[in-house]
Design a protein around this motif. Structure first.
Motif, short mmCIF file in Angstrom:
data_model
loop_
_atom_site.label_atom_id
_atom_site.label_comp_id
_atom_site.label_asym_id
_atom_site.label_seq_id
_atom_site.Cartn_x
_atom_site.Cartn_y
_atom_site.Cartn_z
N HIS A 1 0.82 -1.22 0.00
CA HIS A 1 0.00 0.00 0.00
C HIS A 1 0.85 1.27 0.00
N GLY A 2 2.01 1.20 -0.65
CA GLY A 2 2.83 2.39 -0.78
C GLY A 2 3.61 2.76 0.46
N VAL A 3 3.61 1.89 1.47
CA VAL A 3 4.36 2.17 2.71
C VAL A 3 5.80 1.70 2.51
N SER A 4 6.75 2.62 2.69
CA SER A 4 8.16 2.33 2.42
C SER A 4 9.01 2.60 3.65
N PHE A 5 10.31 2.32 3.54
CA PHE A 5 11.24 2.65 4.62
C PHE A 5 11.28 4.16 4.84
N SER A 6 11.07 4.93 3.78
CA SER A 6 11.00 6.39 3.94
C SER A 6 9.81 6.77 4.82
N THR A 7 8.70 6.06 4.63
CA THR A 7 7.53 6.29 5.47
C THR A 7 7.85 5.98 6.92
N LEU A 8 8.51 4.84 7.14
CA LEU A 8 8.89 4.43 8.48
C LEU A 8 9.76 5.49 9.15
N GLY B 1 11.41 8.35 12.83
CA GLY B 1 12.79 8.78 12.95
C GLY B 1 13.75 7.62 13.05
N ARG B 2 13.27 6.42 12.76
CA ARG B 2 14.08 5.21 12.88
C ARG B 2 14.03 4.43 11.57
N GLY B 3 14.97 3.49 11.43
CA GLY B 3 15.03 2.72 10.19
C GLY B 3 14.90 1.23 10.38
N THR B 4 14.55 0.79 11.59
CA THR B 4 14.44 -0.65 11.86
C THR B 4 13.00 -1.02 12.19
N THR B 5 12.70 -2.30 12.01
CA THR B 5 11.38 -2.81 12.37
C THR B 5 11.54 -3.88 13.44
N PRO B 6 10.49 -4.09 14.25
CA PRO B 6 9.22 -3.37 14.22
C PRO B 6 9.34 -2.01 14.91
N GLN B 7 8.37 -1.16 14.62
CA GLN B 7 8.13 0.05 15.39
C GLN B 7 6.67 0.00 15.82
N VAL B 8 6.44 0.15 17.11
CA VAL B 8 5.10 -0.03 17.67
C VAL B 8 4.60 1.29 18.25
N PHE B 9 3.38 1.63 17.88
CA PHE B 9 2.69 2.78 18.45
C PHE B 9 1.57 2.29 19.35
N VAL B 10 1.41 2.92 20.50
CA VAL B 10 0.28 2.64 21.39
C VAL B 10 -0.44 3.96 21.69
N ASP B 11 -1.72 4.01 21.32
CA ASP B 11 -2.52 5.21 21.52
C ASP B 11 -1.83 6.45 20.95
N GLY B 12 -1.22 6.27 19.78
CA GLY B 12 -0.59 7.39 19.09
C GLY B 12 0.82 7.70 19.54
N GLU B 13 1.31 7.03 20.58
CA GLU B 13 2.65 7.29 21.10
C GLU B 13 3.61 6.20 20.61
N LEU B 14 4.78 6.61 20.15
CA LEU B 14 5.78 5.66 19.68
C LEU B 14 6.40 4.94 20.88
N ILE B 15 6.20 3.62 20.94
CA ILE B 15 6.84 2.80 21.97
C ILE B 15 8.19 2.32 21.48
N GLY B 16 8.23 1.84 20.21
CA GLY B 16 9.50 1.50 19.59
C GLY B 16 9.64 0.05 19.20
N THR B 17 10.80 -0.52 19.49
CA THR B 17 11.19 -1.85 19.03
C THR B 17 10.51 -2.94 19.83
N ALA B 18 10.80 -4.19 19.46
CA ALA B 18 10.26 -5.33 20.21
C ALA B 18 10.74 -5.30 21.66
N ASP B 19 12.02 -4.97 21.87
CA ASP B 19 12.55 -4.88 23.24
C ASP B 19 11.82 -3.78 24.01
N GLU B 20 11.62 -2.65 23.38
CA GLU B 20 10.94 -1.53 24.05
C GLU B 20 9.47 -1.86 24.32
N LEU B 21 8.87 -2.60 23.39
CA LEU B 21 7.49 -3.04 23.61
C LEU B 21 7.42 -3.98 24.82
N GLU B 22 8.34 -4.93 24.88
CA GLU B 22 8.32 -5.88 26.01
C GLU B 22 8.54 -5.15 27.34
#
Length: 246
Positions: free
Chosen positions: A206-213, A218-239
């Motif tokens: 759907h046109g979502v690219s690394f530039s979109t990410l 402001g990061r270039g790695t996945t995953p990036q997780v948002f909760v209620d509109g706030e950036l939580i971040g990576t899998a480690d940060e999510l855990e």
């Protein structure tokens, strides 16, 4: 200010529905008798506000509504059953009972029928929501009489706040992932283990690219997780975030 329909029984109507490719007649009593029901009605299936906000949020909050005593959640529209079924499948509205009021009998009985001939819609339902207990209307939230298609009071959050102002809504979680990402799999599993629902946005679709990410996070790695509109971040940060929840 109470609505005139509050304290009144819902109209006695037989709905012509489709279940497993068969015609099945469903009555008002089938839907409302000895039950607590939230019904929301809208101008039409596939219309923008209905598809983007109204129905999806009721579907999202359905588990919370049911935990607070609601037996079923009904979406009613003056459409035929084929359109309502297609719309439900399109939106994956598994928590909502889609009710076609094809002849507008129920809508007319609720005094909610409006003429939208200028849009080519003919007679349709005004947008409203109501809480019905054992076939009697306890509370109605009717959109104000303004031009266009106002959407101010018939939303799922307003209904939930009426039923239980202390009810806790589920977090709205978005996970940006890419194919073959082991950390993405770990993040998804961590959320699944907690029973938390989330949406996934996959890079390359759907046109979502690394530039979109990068623009979003402001990061270039996945995953990036948002909760209620706030950036939580990576899998480690999510855990770590999940651990803080307890």
């Amino acid at each position: 200010m109470s609505h005139p329909r509050e304290g009144q029984p819902v109209p006695q109507v037989t709905f012509h529905t489709r279940i497993n490719n068969n015609w099945v007649d469903v009555t008002t009593d089938d839907l409302f008798q000895n039950k607590t029901v939230v019904l929301f009605s809208l101008p039409g299936a596939f219309t923008p506000t209905c598809s983007s906000t109204h129905l999806p949020r009721y579907n999202e909050l359905a588990p919370v509504l049911k935990a607070n005593g609601v037996d079923s959640i009904i979406c009613l529209s003056v459409n035929d059953p084929f359109v309502m079924d297609a719309w439900a499948q399109d939106l994956h509205a598994e928590n909502i009972y889609m009710l076609p009021d094809g002849n507008a009998d129920f809508t007319e009985g609720m005094d909610m029928l409006v003429d939208k001939h200028e849009l080519g819609f003919g007679k349709r339902s005004w947008r409203y929501a109501m809480l019905v207990k054992n076939g009697v209307v306890e509370k109605m939230f009717v959109e104000p009489n303004k031009p266009g298609d106002p959407f101010e009071v018939s939303d799922a959050d307003t209904m939930l706040n009426y039923i239980n102002p202390q009810a806790k809504c589920p977090h709205r979680i978005t996970l940006i992932s890419k194919p073959g990402c082991a950390h993405c799999v770990r993040a998804k599993q961590a959320l699944t283990d907690r029973g938390m629902k989330f949406e996934t946005i996959e890079l390359g679709s759907h046109g979502v690219s690394f530039s979109t990410l990068n623009a979003l996070t402001g990061r270039g790695t996945t995953p990036q997780v948002f909760v209620d509109g706030e950036l939580i971040g990576t899998a480690d940060e999510l855990e770590a975030w999940l651990a803080r929840l307890g």
